[in-house]
Design an enzyme around this catalytic site. Sequence first.
Site, short mmCIF file in Angstrom:
data_model
loop_
_atom_site.label_atom_id
_atom_site.label_comp_id
_atom_site.label_asym_id
_atom_site.label_seq_id
_atom_site.Cartn_x
_atom_site.Cartn_y
_atom_site.Cartn_z
N GLU A 183 62.08 4.75 17.50
CA GLU A 183 62.19 3.68 18.49
C GLU A 183 60.91 3.49 19.29
O GLU A 183 60.52 2.35 19.59
CB GLU A 183 63.36 3.94 19.45
CG GLU A 183 64.73 3.86 18.84
CD GLU A 183 65.22 5.19 18.32
OE1 GLU A 183 66.41 5.30 17.98
OE2 GLU A 183 64.39 6.14 18.24
N HIS A 194 35.71 6.21 33.76
CA HIS A 194 35.79 7.39 32.91
C HIS A 194 34.48 7.56 32.15
O HIS A 194 34.28 6.98 31.07
CB HIS A 194 36.98 7.26 31.95
CG HIS A 194 38.30 7.20 32.66
ND1 HIS A 194 38.79 6.04 33.21
CD2 HIS A 194 39.22 8.17 32.92
CE1 HIS A 194 39.96 6.29 33.77
NE2 HIS A 194 40.24 7.56 33.63
N HIS A 248 76.27 7.74 24.23
CA HIS A 248 76.09 6.49 23.49
C HIS A 248 76.70 5.30 24.23
O HIS A 248 76.68 4.18 23.71
CB HIS A 248 76.73 6.60 22.10
CG HIS A 248 75.90 7.36 21.11
ND1 HIS A 248 75.46 8.64 21.34
CD2 HIS A 248 75.43 7.01 19.88
CE1 HIS A 248 74.76 9.06 20.30
NE2 HIS A 248 74.73 8.09 19.40
N HIS A 284 35.52 13.91 32.66
CA HIS A 284 36.46 12.90 32.14
C HIS A 284 36.52 11.65 33.03
O HIS A 284 36.24 10.55 32.59
CB HIS A 284 37.87 13.50 32.01
CG HIS A 284 38.94 12.49 31.72
ND1 HIS A 284 39.21 12.02 30.45
CD2 HIS A 284 39.79 11.84 32.55
CE1 HIS A 284 40.17 11.12 30.51
NE2 HIS A 284 40.56 11.00 31.77
#
Length: 656
Positions: free
Chosen positions: A405, A26, A467, A260
């Site tokens: 999370e 890169h 759940h 890039h």
Amino acid sequence: MNITQKSINYLKAISAETISNAKSGHLGVTLGASSMLFAFFKDHYNFDASDTDFLNRDRFILSAGHASALYYTLLSMFGFDVSLQDLKEFRTYKSKTPGHPEYRVTDGVEVSTGPLGQGVANAVGMAIAETVMEERFNTVGFDIINHHTYCFCGDGDLMEGVAQEAVSLAGALKLNKLILLYDSNNVTIDGPLNIANRDNVAKKFRAIGWNVITVQNGNSYNSCTRAISMAKKSKTKPTIIIFKTTIGIGTEKEGTSSVHGAYLNQTELAAFKEKLKVKESFYIPSDVRDLCMATVRRGKLNHEKWNQNLAMYSSTHPELYKSFLAFFDKKKINYERIVKNISKYDGLSTRKINHYAIAELAYQCPQLIGGTADVAPSSMAYIDNAGNFSSGYKRGKNIHFGVREHAMGAVVNGIALYEDFITFDSTFMAFSNYMLPALRMRAMMKLPVMSFFTHDSVMVGQDGPSHQPIEQVGQLRAIIGNTVFRPCDYKELVAGYQYCLKTSKPVVFSLTRQDIKHIDDTSFEMALNGAYILKENSQKPDIVLVASGSEVPLALNCAKELEKKYSVNVVSMPSIEVFEEQITSYKQKVLPKDALTIYIELSNDTKALKVLPRNCYLYGVSSYQYSGNGEIVAEKAGFNVKALTKFVENKIKQQN
């Protein structure tokens, strides 16, 4: 041309040639961030290249891991064990210079990065760890722990949700020793940044409690080094330095997305090096080397001064020094004591038992720290009477990560990477999906982190299928290097602790919301084998029922019915991965090849097929269930003695 600019030119030339030689890499970020990172390495980075484990070193995380060619060249120039030959082997098989930085592969690399944003959250974790150490051990006149955590990131990093969660947490915790070096070039792979993101980063970071410094010319060495100096003075907030840079600067494609992931062909490389007044190939001139070595010597001298200060500290504060050494002492944890002290909680849910076990572990381990994603009252993964870590109380051992999370897993990785911390995180099993990238990186780095995922089956009930984890345990077992423990009681739970901390491998615990009645003949020692015979009817049984966690009592009850006609053994298998590691003779004793074998688990995971004999069947859950009372949901899913017995007998009939 002054020596500093000459050094930056050689940095650019060697980095570009490294990428061209590999025909892969890169180039854009490598050139755009050269001045910024050279200023950081030369003037600010506190390290000892001869001892990269120096405790009071600055931590540097390259979250934008695709800038690795630039990173490796800097490591080579500044005395780390990265040679010019290593640069020539960039991105080749088993080289010390892989495509993205890898922990324990390249000297000086603090963490494996690659997935964007993970490194930002890792850095937040390291900054938390530094704060903990500073608070516990520093005294007036003795800054035993006093360093910064730096993280290099780009536009892509700060678009990732994991990074956004992490920087929000860092602002709330006021981690003033954390500095983000943000390469703001406004270009991503797809094109200009504004086609997908028009955030005002400065306003956003100020709003979440960060100090913000903007460098309009991020390709100017002088501007960059002044900004970093300012950032280090922050006393109450983390700092982001927004370096406005030009991607691929000095090439024909500068400022565009096409540079890039580009590399220069030989003609382009020669023209580029001519602009820089660099004639040699993979070469560092003596005056450039001398400039870099001055920084190396400074770092070594800082380390020597720290050692002298620590020696004085040991004399003037002997008890605190003793605690300091004990914090890193890998003494034997008395697991048998933990088992004994929590035996009175037998018969409770494994999430409740784990709550008491963590307290026992914390009593022996001052370095234990962890937390939950806003589910502490439900997952019960918190340490009683240990306090909550915050900007106002840095001795707390419980971290409130908030509903984050993604970041939680990566932040905990950063704490574990800092030094010999023992760390844990926790949420509901159904939400573990959010953490998979961090869990995967944790497994790659072999970090001894414990994850306590509770509410681990359809027995969670009324919250409904969203759940009720069915496929999650299979996803977790699929991560290479990750170990899952699904204990049926306190003995098997603590066996999971020991496996994690003695092998230095991550362990995921699958824990129940509902209570599990007492089970006879479980064994802490045997659980360390991953599976063992819980009830032996015969050395050559007709049937072997294998179960984990909450399904072990079902297997035992079903065996009572089947024993009226057949010889039946029951095997508890808290960990498939650990059982896989055992010798063949032991595995064949536990699972005789001629017996009909049934693996019982409230999931749709098939990994057990790897360790079960050929004559085996899975008894699991193949569809999402309805909302309702947990016991009723399990009953309707066929997890009762009558349905399981019928299933086994049908398999026997089919064989006959």
